[in-house]
Design a protein around this motif. Sequence first.
Motif, PDB file in Angstrom:
ATOM      1  N   LYS A  80      20.441 -89.654 -57.784  1.00  0.00           N
ATOM      2  CA  LYS A  80      19.991 -89.406 -59.154  1.00  0.00           C
ATOM      3  C   LYS A  80      18.603 -88.779 -59.205  1.00  0.00           C
ATOM      4  O   LYS A  80      18.220 -88.183 -60.220  1.00  0.00           O
ATOM      5  N   SER A  81      17.861 -88.923 -58.125  1.00  0.00           N
ATOM      6  CA  SER A  81      16.519 -88.340 -58.079  1.00  0.00           C
ATOM      7  C   SER A  81      16.227 -87.886 -56.651  1.00  0.00           C
ATOM      8  O   SER A  81      16.962 -88.222 -55.716  1.00  0.00           O
ATOM      9  N   LEU A 107      18.009 -85.444 -61.252  1.00  0.00           N
ATOM     10  CA  LEU A 107      19.021 -84.395 -61.228  1.00  0.00           C
ATOM     11  C   LEU A 107      19.475 -84.000 -62.621  1.00  0.00           C
ATOM     12  O   LEU A 107      19.888 -82.860 -62.850  1.00  0.00           O
ATOM     13  N   ASP A 108      19.420 -84.934 -63.586  1.00  0.00           N
ATOM     14  CA  ASP A 108      19.772 -84.582 -64.956  1.00  0.00           C
ATOM     15  C   ASP A 108      18.525 -84.203 -65.762  1.00  0.00           C
ATOM     16  O   ASP A 108      18.561 -84.128 -66.985  1.00  0.00           O
ATOM     17  N   ARG A 109      17.398 -83.964 -65.028  1.00  0.00           N
ATOM     18  CA  ARG A 109      16.101 -83.550 -65.573  1.00  0.00           C
ATOM     19  C   ARG A 109      15.430 -84.700 -66.313  1.00  0.00           C
ATOM     20  O   ARG A 109      16.109 -85.647 -66.676  1.00  0.00           O
ATOM     21  N   LEU A 265      16.164 -88.748 -51.001  1.00  0.00           N
ATOM     22  CA  LEU A 265      17.047 -88.931 -52.141  1.00  0.00           C
ATOM     23  C   LEU A 265      16.883 -90.323 -52.717  1.00  0.00           C
ATOM     24  O   LEU A 265      16.662 -91.292 -51.983  1.00  0.00           O
ATOM     25  N   GLY A 266      17.006 -90.420 -54.042  1.00  0.00           N
ATOM     26  CA  GLY A 266      16.884 -91.710 -54.713  1.00  0.00           C
ATOM     27  C   GLY A 266      18.136 -92.060 -55.478  1.00  0.00           C
ATOM     28  O   GLY A 266      18.813 -91.184 -56.026  1.00  0.00           O
ATOM     29  N   GLU A 271      10.470 -92.506 -62.884  1.00  0.00           N
ATOM     30  CA  GLU A 271       9.793 -92.877 -64.119  1.00  0.00           C
ATOM     31  C   GLU A 271       9.240 -91.627 -64.802  1.00  0.00           C
ATOM     32  O   GLU A 271       8.826 -90.663 -64.155  1.00  0.00           O
ATOM     33  N   ALA A 272       9.245 -91.647 -66.114  1.00  0.00           N
ATOM     34  CA  ALA A 272       8.894 -90.469 -66.914  1.00  0.00           C
ATOM     35  C   ALA A 272       7.481 -89.976 -66.629  1.00  0.00           C
ATOM     36  O   ALA A 272       7.237 -88.762 -66.588  1.00  0.00           O
TER      37      ALA A 272
END
Length: 300
Positions: A80-81, A107-109, A265-266, A271-272
């Motif tokens: 996912k990250s 990955l989804d920004r 890879l995560g 976090e934003a």
Amino acid sequence: MIPASGARRSPGWFSCSLACFAGTPTPVSPSRLGLLAALTGVILLSLAGCAPKTGPAALDIGQAQAFWSAFAEGSGEQPKSFTLNASLSFQSSQKSARLLVKFWGNLDRPLRLDLSTGMGQTFSLWREDSLGWIAVYPLSNQAFTHSDTKAALSKLGMPFPFGLKDLAALAVGRYGLIFPPAYKSVKKTAKGFEYTLPASSSVAVVTLDFEGKPIHLTGRGIEPWSVEMGEFTPAEPGRKPLAQKIQLTTPGGLQALFRVKKLDLGTAPMEAQLLDLPLPPKAKHILLDREGEFKAPELP
């Protein structure tokens, strides 16, 4: 009949026996020769039809579909990250440069990318989210924004066919984020399976090698761009081989080489606050969506 011992043999017997032993053929009429040739041809055609097909023409549609499903859908837990370090070299008829890349995000920004020189000097800072693209250039004290990353880069003299999400998907192996779940047609070539994609895809053709790895992408248009992918990492449990080299060639003569040096890879989103890029308060803000004169930053 062979003459009994001591019997007188005629001269013709010896010559006839030699001829038969040597296999002198019996004369065959032209009509029989034609019939034999026809029969031979039928037998050869029949054997050719029964022989297994080999080479590029022998398409195993089941294998082709399995490769595409694994490519577009993936398997197991998807990252996912990510965080990666890379180098970016590009060259055109007017300019060339080599920059160091730090690229990270979800990955989804949102996604963040920093470019710096080999001496460690920051050249530009980029951010992409669902609303668009922002880039800060500290040396010229400029900030650029646009609703579309590809359009923005083209205006700045870097006509890449990918946004940051596209590049991240290629580097991390999340191909389903940018490619459709189904292809239009497929054929087998000497290099692998060549898939033609629906018109809705910005990529026209994807080639997967005989292990299912993506090795070539072709864009759309009369003179389409192309991407070569290579130097794949070894396969690991739960992790597919990933391309460490992504090389782009555009119709305008731009060549760009993206080399991944390190990739982490995560399994959870970042976090934003790690993905923020605020506009510098004193920077000149240029809206690339609007018409107007501006000077693109010079490459280092």
